[in-house]
Design a protein around this motif. Structure first.
Motif, PDB file in Angstrom:
ATOM      1  N   ILE A 151       5.086 -40.589  14.470  1.00 16.89           N
ATOM      2  CA  ILE A 151       6.395 -40.807  13.833  1.00 16.89           C
ATOM      3  C   ILE A 151       7.069 -39.468  13.577  1.00 16.89           C
ATOM      4  CG2 ILE A 151       7.580 -41.677  11.788  1.00 16.89           C
ATOM      5  CD1 ILE A 151       6.584 -43.891  13.538  1.00 16.89           C
ATOM      6  N   ALA A 152       6.299 -38.488  13.125  1.00 11.69           N
ATOM      7  CA  ALA A 152       6.852 -37.160  12.867  1.00 11.69           C
ATOM      8  C   ALA A 152       7.447 -36.567  14.140  1.00 11.69           C
ATOM      9  CB  ALA A 152       5.771 -36.232  12.306  1.00 11.69           C
ATOM     10  N   ARG A 153       6.720 -36.705  15.233  1.00  9.59           N
ATOM     11  CA  ARG A 153       7.199 -36.189  16.524  1.00  9.59           C
ATOM     12  C   ARG A 153       8.476 -36.925  16.950  1.00  9.59           C
ATOM     13  NH1 ARG A 153       2.995 -37.091  18.902  1.00  9.59           N
ATOM     14  NH2 ARG A 153       1.991 -35.092  18.523  1.00  9.59           N
ATOM     15  N   LYS A 154       8.498 -38.232  16.741  1.00  5.90           N
ATOM     16  CA  LYS A 154       9.656 -39.034  17.118  1.00  5.90           C
ATOM     17  C   LYS A 154      10.892 -38.624  16.308  1.00  5.90           C
ATOM     18  CE  LYS A 154      10.872 -43.893  17.943  1.00  5.90           C
ATOM     19  NZ  LYS A 154      10.424 -45.300  17.787  1.00  5.90           N
ATOM     20  N   ILE A 155      10.693 -38.319  15.030  1.00  2.00           N
ATOM     21  CA  ILE A 155      11.803 -37.884  14.172  1.00  2.00           C
ATOM     22  C   ILE A 155      12.354 -36.539  14.642  1.00  2.00           C
ATOM     23  CG2 ILE A 155      12.467 -37.149  11.840  1.00  2.00           C
ATOM     24  CD1 ILE A 155      10.385 -39.151  10.781  1.00  2.00           C
ATOM     25  N   THR A 156      11.465 -35.590  14.863  1.00  2.00           N
ATOM     26  CA  THR A 156      11.930 -34.254  15.254  1.00  2.00           C
ATOM     27  C   THR A 156      12.561 -34.265  16.645  1.00  2.00           C
ATOM     28  OG1 THR A 156       9.697 -33.673  16.034  1.00  2.00           O
ATOM     29  CG2 THR A 156      10.276 -33.068  13.773  1.00  2.00           C
ATOM     30  N   LEU A 195      30.297 -27.274   8.010  1.00  3.54           N
ATOM     31  CA  LEU A 195      29.122 -26.558   8.493  1.00  3.54           C
ATOM     32  C   LEU A 195      28.034 -27.486   9.028  1.00  3.54           C
ATOM     33  CD1 LEU A 195      28.631 -23.747   5.798  1.00  3.54           C
ATOM     34  CD2 LEU A 195      29.252 -23.434   8.204  1.00  3.54           C
ATOM     35  N   VAL A 196      27.889 -28.662   8.423  1.00  2.00           N
ATOM     36  CA  VAL A 196      26.801 -29.578   8.806  1.00  2.00           C
ATOM     37  C   VAL A 196      27.255 -30.423   9.989  1.00  2.00           C
ATOM     38  CG1 VAL A 196      25.229 -31.391   8.054  1.00  2.00           C
ATOM     39  CG2 VAL A 196      26.003 -29.644   6.415  1.00  2.00           C
ATOM     40  N   LYS A 197      26.749 -30.103  11.169  1.00  2.59           N
ATOM     41  CA  LYS A 197      27.174 -30.778  12.390  1.00  2.59           C
ATOM     42  C   LYS A 197      26.323 -31.994  12.739  1.00  2.59           C
ATOM     43  CE  LYS A 197      30.533 -27.973  13.150  1.00  2.59           C
ATOM     44  NZ  LYS A 197      31.922 -28.464  12.966  1.00  2.59           N
ATOM     45  N   GLN A 198      25.112 -32.045  12.204  1.00  2.00           N
ATOM     46  CA  GLN A 198      24.199 -33.132  12.556  1.00  2.00           C
ATOM     47  C   GLN A 198      23.183 -33.320  11.440  1.00  2.00           C
ATOM     48  OE1 GLN A 198      21.133 -34.107  16.275  1.00  2.00           O
ATOM     49  NE2 GLN A 198      21.529 -32.016  15.682  1.00  2.00           N
ATOM     50  N   VAL A 199      22.814 -34.569  11.203  1.00  2.00           N
ATOM     51  CA  VAL A 199      21.767 -34.879  10.223  1.00  2.00           C
ATOM     52  C   VAL A 199      20.831 -35.917  10.840  1.00  2.00           C
ATOM     53  CG1 VAL A 199      21.227 -35.713   7.906  1.00  2.00           C
ATOM     54  CG2 VAL A 199      23.401 -34.516   8.322  1.00  2.00           C
ATOM     55  N   VAL A 200      19.551 -35.622  10.855  1.00  2.00           N
ATOM     56  CA  VAL A 200      18.528 -36.605  11.231  1.00  2.00           C
ATOM     57  C   VAL A 200      17.624 -36.745  10.016  1.00  2.00           C
ATOM     58  CG1 VAL A 200      16.526 -37.110  12.676  1.00  2.00           C
ATOM     59  CG2 VAL A 200      18.592 -36.134  13.707  1.00  2.00           C
ATOM     60  N   CYS A 201      17.564 -37.945   9.467  1.00  2.00           N
ATOM     61  CA  CYS A 201      16.781 -38.079   8.237  1.00  2.00           C
ATOM     62  C   CYS A 201      16.136 -39.449   8.125  1.00  2.00           C
ATOM     63  CB  CYS A 201      17.657 -37.810   7.012  1.00  2.00           C
ATOM     64  SG  CYS A 201      19.044 -38.953   6.872  1.00  2.00           S
ATOM     65  N   MET A 202      15.049 -39.469   7.375  1.00  2.11           N
ATOM     66  CA  MET A 202      14.379 -40.727   7.057  1.00  2.11           C
ATOM     67  C   MET A 202      14.683 -41.059   5.611  1.00  2.11           C
ATOM     68  SD  MET A 202      10.535 -42.018   7.833  1.00  2.11           S
ATOM     69  CE  MET A 202       9.757 -40.483   7.325  1.00  2.11           C
ATOM     70  N   ILE A 203      15.196 -42.268   5.394  1.00  2.00           N
ATOM     71  CA  ILE A 203      15.582 -42.724   4.073  1.00  2.00           C
ATOM     72  C   ILE A 203      15.155 -44.174   3.906  1.00  2.00           C
ATOM     73  CG2 ILE A 203      17.528 -41.147   3.744  1.00  2.00           C
ATOM     74  CD1 ILE A 203      19.367 -43.293   4.824  1.00  2.00           C
ATOM     75  N   GLN A 204      15.384 -44.726   2.739  1.00  2.67           N
ATOM     76  CA  GLN A 204      15.100 -46.135   2.499  1.00  2.67           C
ATOM     77  C   GLN A 204      15.901 -46.984   3.485  1.00  2.67           C
ATOM     78  OE1 GLN A 204      15.379 -47.140  -1.635  1.00  2.67           O
ATOM     79  NE2 GLN A 204      15.539 -49.338  -1.238  1.00  2.67           N
ATOM     80  N   LYS A 205      15.257 -47.989   4.064  1.00  2.97           N
ATOM     81  CA  LYS A 205      15.875 -48.827   5.084  1.00  2.97           C
ATOM     82  C   LYS A 205      17.180 -49.452   4.583  1.00  2.97           C
ATOM     83  CE  LYS A 205      14.743 -52.608   8.290  1.00  2.97           C
ATOM     84  NZ  LYS A 205      15.683 -53.670   7.866  1.00  2.97           N
TER      85      LYS A 205
END
Length: 260
Positions: free
Chosen positions: A20-25, A123-133
């Protein structure tokens, strides 16, 4: 060193599944060279990020035990692992150029983090994050959906939202009581709203705070008595982003004329 107990009190749950960590990154697109990880915890994402030559990574955490742990585990990268509070830090001190954000965000402050991201959208061009569904579904919800709300409108105004995948409870330590999800936010091309930003935020917040009412009733204090619009007969979840912006532009003009 045990830091699970300390981080749990901050609403953090440690991901322990490497796949899962690899998939997120791997969901992080090479849009920017600079990347900031929020809440690295025990560093499961950090380790994958630091080995990626496409990115220059810094990680920030408010918990000193996490920082001490990562400094001991990753001594060659200790200068990239910083103690600090993302909600209070001056982002421009760390980044002068556009950057991306990644992280397993603490559930109890994820909304605050998103509002901070909106403030720094230049400044923030992209966000990939895990949060509550549930929060992820709310952010990605289209207008007309019961989950569509304040956070949906604000984030979709400035970012394209992608719900990437769902993550079960068992891959965390301690396991949360809810499912999680990974989403990606990509900065869109909207630079100007065409209306006063403060008025826009105020209309959206006030409208959704009484979402079952029509805008005519929910934002009564924001509209001149003589102002009339078809939008006033709609509930807030019926308006998409462009409709909200058009409504606020018309409302701003009406208020301006009334003052004159």
């Amino acid at each position: 060193m045990s830091i699970v107990k300390a981080k749990k009190s901050l609403g953090q749950h440690f991901l322990r599944d490497q796949n899962i960590a690899r998939k997120i990154t791997e969901s992080l697109l090479p849009m920017t060279y600079e990347v900031l990880e929020i809440g690295p915890g025990m560093g499961i994402l950090t380790r994958h990020l630091l080995t990626n030559p496409d990115f220059s990574v810094h990680a920030i955490d408010i918990d000193r035990e996490s920082i001490e742990y990562l400094h001991a585990e990753l001594p060659e990268d200790r200068e990239r692992i910083l103690y600090g509070d993302f909600l209070k830090m001056d982002i421009t001190e760390l980044y002068k150029e556009p950057f991306s954000i990644i992280g397993n965000l603490p559930y109890n402050i994820s909304s605050q983090i998103f509002f901070r991201i909106i403030e720094n959208r230049h400044l923030v061009k992209q966000v990939v994050c895990m949060i509550q569904k549930e929060v992820a579904e709310r952010i990605a919800a289209p207008h007309g959906n019961k989950s569509y709300g304040i956070l949906s409108v604000f984030l979709q105004t400035f970012y394209d939202i992608e719900y990437l995948f769902t993550v079960g409870e068992k891959v965390f330590d301690p396991p949360p009581k809810v499912k999680s999800a990974v989403i990606r936010l990509t900065r869109n091309e909207r630079q100007e709203l065409g209306c006063d930003e403060k008025l826009f935020f105020n209309v959206v917040k006030t409208g959704f705070n009484q979402r079952r009412k029509t805008l005519r009733n929910s934002i009564r204090g924001l509209i001149p008595p003589e102002y009339e619009s078809d939008f006033l007969n709609m509930r807030p979840e019926q308006l998409n982003i462009d409709s909200f912006l058009q409504f606020c532009t018309e409302l701003q003009e009406s208020r301006k004329i009334r003052k004159e």
